[in-house]
Design a protein around this motif. Structure first.
Motif, PDB file in Angstrom:
ATOM      1  N   ASP A   1       0.797  -1.056   0.073  1.00 45.75           N
ATOM      2  CA  ASP A   1       0.001   0.056   0.191  1.00 45.75           C
ATOM      3  C   ASP A   1       0.883   1.204  -0.116  1.00 45.75           C
ATOM      4  N   ILE A   2       1.961   1.278  -0.923  1.00 47.63           N
ATOM      5  CA  ILE A   2       2.790   2.395  -0.890  1.00 47.63           C
ATOM      6  C   ILE A   2       2.388   3.620  -1.582  1.00 47.63           C
ATOM      7  N   GLN A   3       2.372   4.759  -1.246  1.00 48.51           N
ATOM      8  CA  GLN A   3       2.161   6.066  -1.546  1.00 48.51           C
ATOM      9  C   GLN A   3       3.085   6.906  -1.731  1.00 48.51           C
ATOM     10  N   ARG A   4       3.522   7.284  -2.919  1.00 50.94           N
ATOM     11  CA  ARG A   4       4.509   8.506  -3.133  1.00 50.94           C
ATOM     12  C   ARG A   4       3.961   9.594  -3.340  1.00 50.94           C
ATOM     13  N   PHE A   5       4.723  10.727  -2.667  1.00 47.22           N
ATOM     14  CA  PHE A   5       4.452  11.947  -2.651  1.00 47.22           C
ATOM     15  C   PHE A   5       5.385  12.750  -3.268  1.00 47.22           C
ATOM     16  N   PRO A   6       4.969  13.769  -4.330  1.00 44.95           N
ATOM     17  CA  PRO A   6       5.633  14.364  -5.026  1.00 44.95           C
ATOM     18  C   PRO A   6       6.527  15.633  -4.237  1.00 44.95           C
ATOM     19  N   ALA A   7       7.606  15.896  -4.377  1.00 50.11           N
ATOM     20  CA  ALA A   7       8.428  16.829  -3.526  1.00 50.11           C
ATOM     21  C   ALA A   7       7.550  17.919  -3.457  1.00 50.11           C
ATOM     22  N   ASP A   8       6.902  18.619  -4.442  1.00 47.93           N
ATOM     23  CA  ASP A   8       6.471  20.192  -4.032  1.00 47.93           C
ATOM     24  C   ASP A   8       5.091  19.817  -3.337  1.00 47.93           C
ATOM     25  N   CYS A   9       4.705  18.420  -2.935  1.00 47.97           N
ATOM     26  CA  CYS A   9       3.562  18.149  -2.234  1.00 47.97           C
ATOM     27  C   CYS A   9       3.723  18.331  -0.775  1.00 47.97           C
ATOM     28  N   VAL A  10       4.929  17.982  -0.471  1.00 46.99           N
ATOM     29  CA  VAL A  10       5.490  17.736   1.134  1.00 46.99           C
ATOM     30  C   VAL A  10       6.546  18.589   1.559  1.00 46.99           C
ATOM     31  N   ASN A  11       7.157  19.325   0.766  1.00 48.48           N
ATOM     32  CA  ASN A  11       8.124  20.335   1.009  1.00 48.48           C
ATOM     33  C   ASN A  11       7.693  21.793   0.987  1.00 48.48           C
ATOM     34  N   PRO A  12       8.365  22.445   2.064  1.00 50.89           N
ATOM     35  CA  PRO A  12       7.863  24.075   1.788  1.00 50.89           C
ATOM     36  C   PRO A  12       8.445  24.631   0.530  1.00 50.89           C
ATOM     37  N   PRO A  13       7.554  25.520   0.304  1.00 49.19           N
ATOM     38  CA  PRO A  13       8.282  26.549  -1.039  1.00 49.19           C
ATOM     39  C   PRO A  13       9.530  27.329  -0.640  1.00 49.19           C
ATOM     40  N   ALA A  14      10.411  27.808  -1.570  1.00 53.34           N
ATOM     41  CA  ALA A  14      11.501  28.549  -1.064  1.00 53.34           C
ATOM     42  C   ALA A  14      11.672  29.741  -0.234  1.00 53.34           C
ATOM     43  N   ASN A  15      10.331  30.381  -0.310  1.00 52.47           N
ATOM     44  CA  ASN A  15       9.881  31.796   0.369  1.00 52.47           C
ATOM     45  C   ASN A  15       9.249  31.298   1.609  1.00 52.47           C
ATOM     46  N   MET A  16       9.209  30.337   2.454  1.00 51.47           N
ATOM     47  CA  MET A  16       8.749  30.088   3.469  1.00 51.47           C
ATOM     48  C   MET A  16       9.519  28.971   4.345  1.00 51.47           C
TER      49      MET A  16
ATOM     50  N   ASP B   1       7.889  25.950   9.593  1.00 52.97           N
ATOM     51  CA  ASP B   1       6.913  25.927  10.583  1.00 52.97           C
ATOM     52  C   ASP B   1       5.649  27.036  10.188  1.00 52.97           C
ATOM     53  N   ASP B   2       5.985  28.068   9.200  1.00 55.98           N
ATOM     54  CA  ASP B   2       5.288  29.000   8.893  1.00 55.98           C
ATOM     55  C   ASP B   2       4.398  28.299   7.818  1.00 55.98           C
ATOM     56  N   TRP B   3       4.842  27.395   6.983  1.00 59.58           N
ATOM     57  CA  TRP B   3       4.138  26.764   5.979  1.00 59.58           C
ATOM     58  C   TRP B   3       3.131  25.669   6.396  1.00 59.58           C
ATOM     59  N   LEU B   4       3.594  24.976   7.487  1.00 58.34           N
ATOM     60  CA  LEU B   4       2.799  24.231   8.164  1.00 58.34           C
ATOM     61  C   LEU B   4       1.395  24.704   8.887  1.00 58.34           C
ATOM     62  N   LYS B   5       1.719  25.909   9.474  1.00 56.65           N
ATOM     63  CA  LYS B   5       0.819  26.797  10.344  1.00 56.65           C
ATOM     64  C   LYS B   5      -0.165  27.324   9.246  1.00 56.65           C
ATOM     65  N   ALA B   6       0.349  27.584   8.171  1.00 61.14           N
ATOM     66  CA  ALA B   6      -0.670  28.324   7.095  1.00 61.14           C
ATOM     67  C   ALA B   6      -1.392  27.205   6.326  1.00 61.14           C
ATOM     68  N   GLY B   7      -1.221  25.880   6.452  1.00 61.08           N
ATOM     69  CA  GLY B   7      -2.069  25.032   6.006  1.00 61.08           C
ATOM     70  C   GLY B   7      -1.500  24.559   4.326  1.00 61.08           C
ATOM     71  N   PHE B   8      -0.242  24.532   4.435  1.00 65.15           N
ATOM     72  CA  PHE B   8       0.551  23.980   3.199  1.00 65.15           C
ATOM     73  C   PHE B   8       0.265  24.942   2.051  1.00 65.15           C
ATOM     74  N   PRO B   9       0.330  26.123   1.810  1.00 67.98           N
ATOM     75  CA  PRO B   9       0.086  26.955   0.768  1.00 67.98           C
ATOM     76  C   PRO B   9       1.038  26.648  -0.276  1.00 67.98           C
ATOM     77  N   GLY B  10       0.475  26.544  -1.578  1.00 71.93           N
ATOM     78  CA  GLY B  10       1.432  26.316  -2.778  1.00 71.93           C
ATOM     79  C   GLY B  10       1.719  24.782  -3.034  1.00 71.93           C
ATOM     80  N   ALA B  11       1.133  23.848  -2.154  1.00 73.53           N
ATOM     81  CA  ALA B  11       1.532  22.590  -2.264  1.00 73.53           C
ATOM     82  C   ALA B  11       0.925  22.108  -3.319  1.00 73.53           C
ATOM     83  N   LYS B  12       1.744  21.137  -4.348  1.00 76.35           N
ATOM     84  CA  LYS B  12       0.974  20.449  -5.553  1.00 76.35           C
ATOM     85  C   LYS B  12       1.362  19.035  -5.370  1.00 76.35           C
ATOM     86  N   CYS B  13       0.067  18.407  -5.197  1.00 79.52           N
ATOM     87  CA  CYS B  13      -0.098  17.192  -4.939  1.00 79.52           C
ATOM     88  C   CYS B  13      -0.639  16.071  -5.811  1.00 79.52           C
ATOM     89  N   ASN B  14      -0.679  16.735  -6.894  1.00 80.32           N
ATOM     90  CA  ASN B  14      -1.244  15.710  -8.025  1.00 80.32           C
ATOM     91  C   ASN B  14      -0.160  15.317  -8.919  1.00 80.32           C
TER      92      ASN B  14
END
Length: 434
Positions: A403-418, A421-434
Motif C-alpha cells: 500500500d505504498i503511496q509516493r508524494f511529489p516533492a512539491d506536495c510535502v516540502n515548503p516553498p523556497a520563500n517560507m 513552521d510558517d508553511w505548516l501553520k498556514a496549511g501548506f500553501p502552494g503544495a502541489k500534490c497531483n
C-alpha cells in the motif's frame, strides 16, 4: 549482530590500488580526497551508519573503475581518482567539530560528505563555512540548518524532515484512517523535537479534531523504554507517532510489540524502514512507516535504481535502506558537481568556491528519483517521499512494504520563500500534490 565492517578502526584510509604517483604534487593533481563521516560505532551504527559507509564504498569503487551507469560513468571524479577517508561520527558534536577541522587541515580533503545526527550537523555547518571549506550534509533531518542560517560552502543533498511528517499525515488522511487521539514518542534533541512539532502542525490542519495525548521525549540512546511504553499503554490513543531511529527504534519495537502496543494503537514511524532487515518478523504487520525519501523497498522503478540495488546487495548481502540511498545521492551529486566545475576550470581540480557554484541550484537523477537543490538559496534539496505498511513475507523471509503511496516533492516540502513552521501553520500553501 554487527557486520564485519563495524569492527573497522575508527579512522581508516582507503587509497585506490591503481594510483601510481611519484610526488606529492602529482598526487594532489590525480586524486580527489573525500572525508566520509557516519556512525561506525554506537547505537546508530548497525542499522544506519555502517550501511551508509558500505554504500559509499560501493559507489567509490564503481566510480574509480568507471563502472557506474551514464551520466556517472566517467572514471573517478572527472578522471581524478577518489580517495575516501572514513571517520566515525560517534562521540558528540564537540568531537565532530575537531574531526572536521582535522579532515580539512591535516588530511587535506577536498570535500566532506557526512553527518547523521542533527546536533552534529548544526555544530559542523558553521565551522565549515568559517573555514570556507566544501561540506555536504548527506542526512540529518532538522530544517533549522538552512532555515536559520545562510551558507555558501555547506549543502544538504537530502530533504529535511518536514516532508516526513507531512507525508505521514497526508497518508492517513488519504486512506480515511480515523484519528481522534494520538500519542507521541520522539528523542529529546533537534531531530525528535522538530519531528513531533511538524507532526502536530500537520495533524492540526488535516485532522483538526484530533487531540494529542502523551508527548514523550526520552533522551537519545536511552535504550530502555519500559516507563514510556507503560505510559502509552495506560492512556491508549488511536495513533502512536514516533521518529525514533537506529538502535533506539530497534529497542522500542522489541520492547513494545510483545506488550501489545501495536495492536492497541496504529503505530506510525516517520523514519522506520532501516530496521526492517535486522528485525524481520519482529516488526508487527500493518505498521505505517516512511523512509525519509522514496528509498529501499519504496524506491521508484528505474535503471539507475536497479543498478544501485543490485550493486549494493551483491557487495553486502542485504538490500539498501534509507541511509545508503542518501549517501548515494550525495556522492552522485558531488560527482556531477566536480565534473561540472572541472569543465569550467580547464580540467583542473576545482576549488571549494567552484564546487559550491556547481552544486548550487542543481538537480540530478538518483536511485530515489530526482534531487533538486531549491531551498536554502539553492543549498538544500527537495525530493519525493513515500509511505507504506509492513507485512512479513514468510516465503521470502523478509518484511515487505505494501500500500505504498509516493508524494511529489512539491506536495510535502515548503516553498523556497517560507520556513517550515510558517508553511505548516498556514496549511501548506502552494503544495502541489497531483
Amino acid at each position: 549482530m554487527m557486520t564485519p565492517q563495524s569492527k573497522m578502526p575508527w579512522r581508516t584510509v582507503a587509497v585506490a590500488a591503481a594510483l601510481a604517483v611519484t610526488s606529492f604534487s602529482a598526487m594532489a593533481q590525480e586524486t580527489f580526497k573525500v572525508g566520509v563521516v557516519s556512525f561506525l560505532s554506537g547505537q546508530a551504527a548497525e542499522s544506519f551508519g555502517i550501511p551508509a559507509v558500505n554504500g559509499a564504498k560501493v559507489l567509490v569503487d564503481a566510480f574509480n573503475k568507471g563502472q557506474a551507469p551514464a551520466p556517472y560513468n566517467k572514471k573517478g571524479f572527472g578522471g581524478l581518482t577518489i580517495e575516501p577517508i572514513y571517520v566515525d561520527e560517534n562521540g558528540g558534536a564537540t568531537k565532530q567539530v575537531q574531526e572536521l577541522r582535522n579532515l580539512y587541515d591535516r588530511d587535506k580533503v577536498d570535500a566532506v560528505v557526512g553527518y547523521v545526527g542533527s546536533g552534529d550537523c548544526l555544530a559542523v555547518a558553521p565551522v565549515a563555512e568559517e573555514m570556507k571549506k566544501f561540506l555536504i550534509l548527506y542526512d540529518c533531518g532538522t530544517p533549522r540548518i538552512f532555515e536559520d542560517g545562510k551558507y555558501n560552502y555547506v549543502f544538504r543533498t537530502a530533504a529535511h524532515a518536514t516532508m516526513d511528517n507531512v507525508a505521514l499525515a497526508r497518508y492517513l488522511k488519504s486512506r480515511n484512517i480515523p484519528v481522534k487521539t494520538f500519542n507521541m514518542i520522539n528523542q529529546d534533541y533537534a531531530w525528535g523535537q522538530d519531528s513531533r512539532k511538524d507532526f502536530i502542525f500537520s495533524m492540526e490542519k488535516l485532522y483538526p479534531d484530533a487531540k494529542p495525548g502523551e508527548d514523550l521525549l526520552p533522551k537519545f540512546g536511552a535504550g530502555q523504554y519500559g516507563t514510556e511504553i507503560s505510559a502509552l499503554m495506560s492512556k491508549p490513543a488511536d495513533l502512536v507517532h514516533s521518529s525514533l531511529w537506529g538502535g533506539d527504534l530497534q529497542a522500542f519495537i522489541m520492547q513494545s510489540a510483545p506488550r501489545g502496543l501495536f495492536k492497541r494503537s496504529q503505530v506510525v514511524l516517520s523514519a522506520g524502514d532501516h530496521v526492517l532487515p535486522t528485525l524481520g518478523e519482529k516488526v508487527p504487520d500493518g505498521t505505517i512507516l516512511g523512509a525519509r525519501g522514496a528509498y529501499g523497498l519504496m524506491a521508484p522503478k528505474s535503471a539507475l535504481n536497479d543498478w544501485w540495488w543490485e550493486s549494493y546487495q551483491k557487495a553486502n548481502n542485504v538490500y539498501p535502506v534509507q541511509a545508503p540511498y542518501r549517501m548515494a545521492q550525495a556522492l552522485l551529486g558531488l560527482k556531477l558537481a566536480v565534473e561540472k566545475a572541472m569543465a569550467a576550470n580547464g580540467g583542473k581540480k576545482p576549488t571549494a568556491e567552484q564546487l559550491a557554484a556547481a552544486l548550487k541550484n542543481s538537480e540530478w537523477d538518483s536511485p530515489a528519483g530526482k534531487i533538486r537543490m531549491t531551498l536554502g538559496g539553492g543549498n538544500q534539496a527537495v525530493q519525493e517521499t513515500a509511505i507504506g505498511r509492513t507485512r512479513w513475507d514468510a516465503a521470502k523471509k523478509m518484511v515487505m512494504i505494501d500500500d505504498i503511496q509516493r508524494f511529489p516533492a512539491d506536495c510535502v516540502n515548503p516553498p523556497a520563500n517560507m520556513k517550515s513552521d510558517d508553511w505548516l501553520k498556514a496549511g501548506f500553501p502552494g503544495a502541489k500534490c497531483n
